[in-house]
Design a protein around this motif. Structure first.
Motif, PDB file in Angstrom:
ATOM      1  N   SER A  36      52.607 -17.169 -21.671  1.00 33.90           N
ATOM      2  CA  SER A  36      53.085 -18.118 -20.803  1.00 33.90           C
ATOM      3  C   SER A  36      51.904 -18.315 -19.778  1.00 33.90           C
ATOM      4  O   SER A  36      51.408 -19.313 -19.513  1.00 33.90           O
ATOM      5  CB  SER A  36      54.212 -17.677 -20.013  1.00 33.90           C
ATOM      6  N   GLN A  37      51.258 -17.218 -19.553  1.00 33.46           N
ATOM      7  CA  GLN A  37      50.146 -17.165 -18.434  1.00 33.46           C
ATOM      8  C   GLN A  37      48.859 -17.589 -19.074  1.00 33.46           C
ATOM      9  O   GLN A  37      48.155 -18.497 -18.539  1.00 33.46           O
ATOM     10  CB  GLN A  37      49.816 -15.761 -17.933  1.00 33.46           C
ATOM     11  N   LYS A  42      45.301 -22.459 -19.847  1.00 32.69           N
ATOM     12  CA  LYS A  42      44.767 -23.294 -20.930  1.00 32.69           C
ATOM     13  C   LYS A  42      44.909 -24.615 -20.251  1.00 32.69           C
ATOM     14  O   LYS A  42      44.032 -25.737 -20.555  1.00 32.69           O
ATOM     15  CB  LYS A  42      45.268 -23.184 -22.165  1.00 32.69           C
ATOM     16  N   GLU A  43      46.233 -24.807 -19.799  1.00 31.12           N
ATOM     17  CA  GLU A  43      46.707 -26.350 -19.297  1.00 31.12           C
ATOM     18  C   GLU A  43      45.882 -26.602 -17.992  1.00 31.12           C
ATOM     19  O   GLU A  43      45.522 -27.656 -17.906  1.00 31.12           O
ATOM     20  CB  GLU A  43      48.301 -26.328 -18.969  1.00 31.12           C
ATOM     21  N   GLU A  44      45.598 -25.592 -17.193  1.00 33.64           N
ATOM     22  CA  GLU A  44      44.780 -25.858 -15.892  1.00 33.64           C
ATOM     23  C   GLU A  44      43.375 -26.243 -16.253  1.00 33.64           C
ATOM     24  O   GLU A  44      42.849 -26.911 -15.490  1.00 33.64           O
ATOM     25  CB  GLU A  44      44.860 -24.357 -15.086  1.00 33.64           C
ATOM     26  N   ARG A  45      42.905 -25.460 -17.380  1.00 33.38           N
ATOM     27  CA  ARG A  45      41.573 -25.835 -17.989  1.00 33.38           C
ATOM     28  C   ARG A  45      41.213 -27.109 -18.617  1.00 33.38           C
ATOM     29  O   ARG A  45      40.205 -27.511 -18.967  1.00 33.38           O
ATOM     30  CB  ARG A  45      40.850 -24.440 -18.134  1.00 33.38           C
ATOM     31  N   ALA A  46      42.432 -27.495 -19.177  1.00 37.45           N
ATOM     32  CA  ALA A  46      42.331 -28.386 -20.324  1.00 37.45           C
ATOM     33  C   ALA A  46      41.352 -29.661 -19.772  1.00 37.45           C
ATOM     34  O   ALA A  46      40.337 -30.013 -20.638  1.00 37.45           O
ATOM     35  CB  ALA A  46      43.624 -29.011 -20.664  1.00 37.45           C
ATOM     36  N   GLN A  47      41.388 -30.297 -18.702  1.00 35.54           N
ATOM     37  CA  GLN A  47      40.684 -31.466 -18.216  1.00 35.54           C
ATOM     38  C   GLN A  47      39.371 -31.099 -18.048  1.00 35.54           C
ATOM     39  O   GLN A  47      38.391 -31.648 -18.516  1.00 35.54           O
ATOM     40  CB  GLN A  47      41.238 -32.231 -17.029  1.00 35.54           C
ATOM     41  N   ALA A  48      39.116 -29.831 -17.158  1.00 35.17           N
ATOM     42  CA  ALA A  48      37.790 -29.558 -17.145  1.00 35.17           C
ATOM     43  C   ALA A  48      37.162 -29.210 -18.453  1.00 35.17           C
ATOM     44  O   ALA A  48      35.852 -29.670 -18.242  1.00 35.17           O
ATOM     45  CB  ALA A  48      37.829 -28.142 -16.262  1.00 35.17           C
ATOM     46  N   MET A  49      37.797 -28.636 -19.498  1.00 35.24           N
ATOM     47  CA  MET A  49      36.953 -28.575 -20.855  1.00 35.24           C
ATOM     48  C   MET A  49      36.590 -29.720 -21.301  1.00 35.24           C
ATOM     49  O   MET A  49      35.941 -29.897 -22.294  1.00 35.24           O
ATOM     50  CB  MET A  49      37.870 -27.606 -21.666  1.00 35.24           C
ATOM     51  N   ALA A  50      37.241 -30.932 -21.006  1.00 35.11           N
ATOM     52  CA  ALA A  50      37.134 -32.222 -21.846  1.00 35.11           C
ATOM     53  C   ALA A  50      35.926 -33.043 -21.014  1.00 35.11           C
ATOM     54  O   ALA A  50      35.562 -34.304 -21.317  1.00 35.11           O
ATOM     55  CB  ALA A  50      38.458 -32.938 -21.692  1.00 35.11           C
ATOM     56  N   ARG A  73      36.670 -37.026 -21.751  1.00 32.74           N
ATOM     57  CA  ARG A  73      37.470 -36.882 -23.082  1.00 32.74           C
ATOM     58  C   ARG A  73      38.963 -36.599 -22.811  1.00 32.74           C
ATOM     59  O   ARG A  73      39.595 -36.415 -23.752  1.00 32.74           O
ATOM     60  CB  ARG A  73      36.879 -36.058 -24.207  1.00 32.74           C
ATOM     61  N   SER A  74      39.382 -36.731 -21.565  1.00 33.93           N
ATOM     62  CA  SER A  74      40.816 -36.342 -21.258  1.00 33.93           C
ATOM     63  C   SER A  74      41.497 -37.592 -21.108  1.00 33.93           C
ATOM     64  O   SER A  74      40.940 -38.683 -20.744  1.00 33.93           O
ATOM     65  CB  SER A  74      40.795 -35.502 -19.955  1.00 33.93           C
TER      66      SER A  74
END
Length: 214
Positions: A36-37, A42-50, A73-74
């Motif tokens: 869960s953590q 991963k969700e918190e970093r998703a846009q930054a990674m895109a 790319r988000s």
């Protein structure tokens, strides 16, 4: 073996089975919490990674024909971004003037208050050359006709859809905003003599793919 002994063995066996069950239940709970953590991170970093930034050249035989790219790319907008590119500039429009004065470093700074979803911005070196502003205060801008030579992405600060602040630098490195990282990536190895803000409209096009990460 008497009835009392059998009862004792059964009790021990029951306790052992309960202990094993409890252990695996605890392990499962720990694994679920860890997963869960990880999912949350991963969700918190998703846009930054895109979000990606880089430089390429329109003409491989001409190192002054660079293009600055900013890609989201988000499927969500980036509310604010400030990106800096390190530019090598010659003190004059000719190769002879460059040889005499030598190149200097400068930051070309790109600001955007809303980078649209699934969108790429492209700034050309010719556009940047047209957009030099007037000297302000003690900022010394290069003389008219200066050539903008090689460029490279230096660093970027941006805010994601949830209001978190991020830094990107180097070859794709990124991290939540941190003062020490910021100081390190904004301290160039050579003196920055001036900077400018882009003013013209970039080429805007749809991202080739959207919803992925790099």
């Amino acid at each position: 073996m008497g009835a009392t002994a059998l009862a004792a063995v059964a009790a021990i066996g029951g306790l052992w089975a309960q202990a094993v069950t409890t252990f695996w239940s605890q392990q499962t709970a720990k694994d679920q919490l860890r997963q869960s953590q990880e999912d949350q991170e991963k969700e918190e970093r998703a846009q930054a990674m895109a979000v990606s930034l880089w430089v390429d050249r329109a003409d491989d035989t001409d190192d002054t024909s660079w293009r600055l790219h900013i890609l989201n790319r988000s499927p969500d907008p980036v509310p604010f971004m400030q990106a800096a590119y390190l530019i090598r500039v010659g003190g004059g429009g000719s190769a002879r003037a460059l040889a005499v004065s030598g190149p200097a470093n400068a930051y070309l700074v790109v600001n955007t208050t809303r980078l649209a979803p699934c969108t790429e911005l492209v700034f050309s070196s010719k556009q940047a050359g047209r957009d030099w502003g007037s000297p302000k205060g003690e900022v010394s801008l290069p003389p008219p006709g200066s050539r903008l030579h090689s460029a490279q992405f230096a660093f970027a600060y941006f805010v994601d859809r949830d209001g978190r602040s991020w830094l990107r630098w180097g070859q794709g490195q990124f991290a939540p905003f941190d003062t020490e990282i910021w100081r390190r990536i904004t301290a160039p190895s050579e003196e920055i003599i001036w900077e400018k803000q882009t003013k013209g409209d970039p080429l805007t096009r749809s991202a080739a793919s959207c919803g992925g990460t790099d």
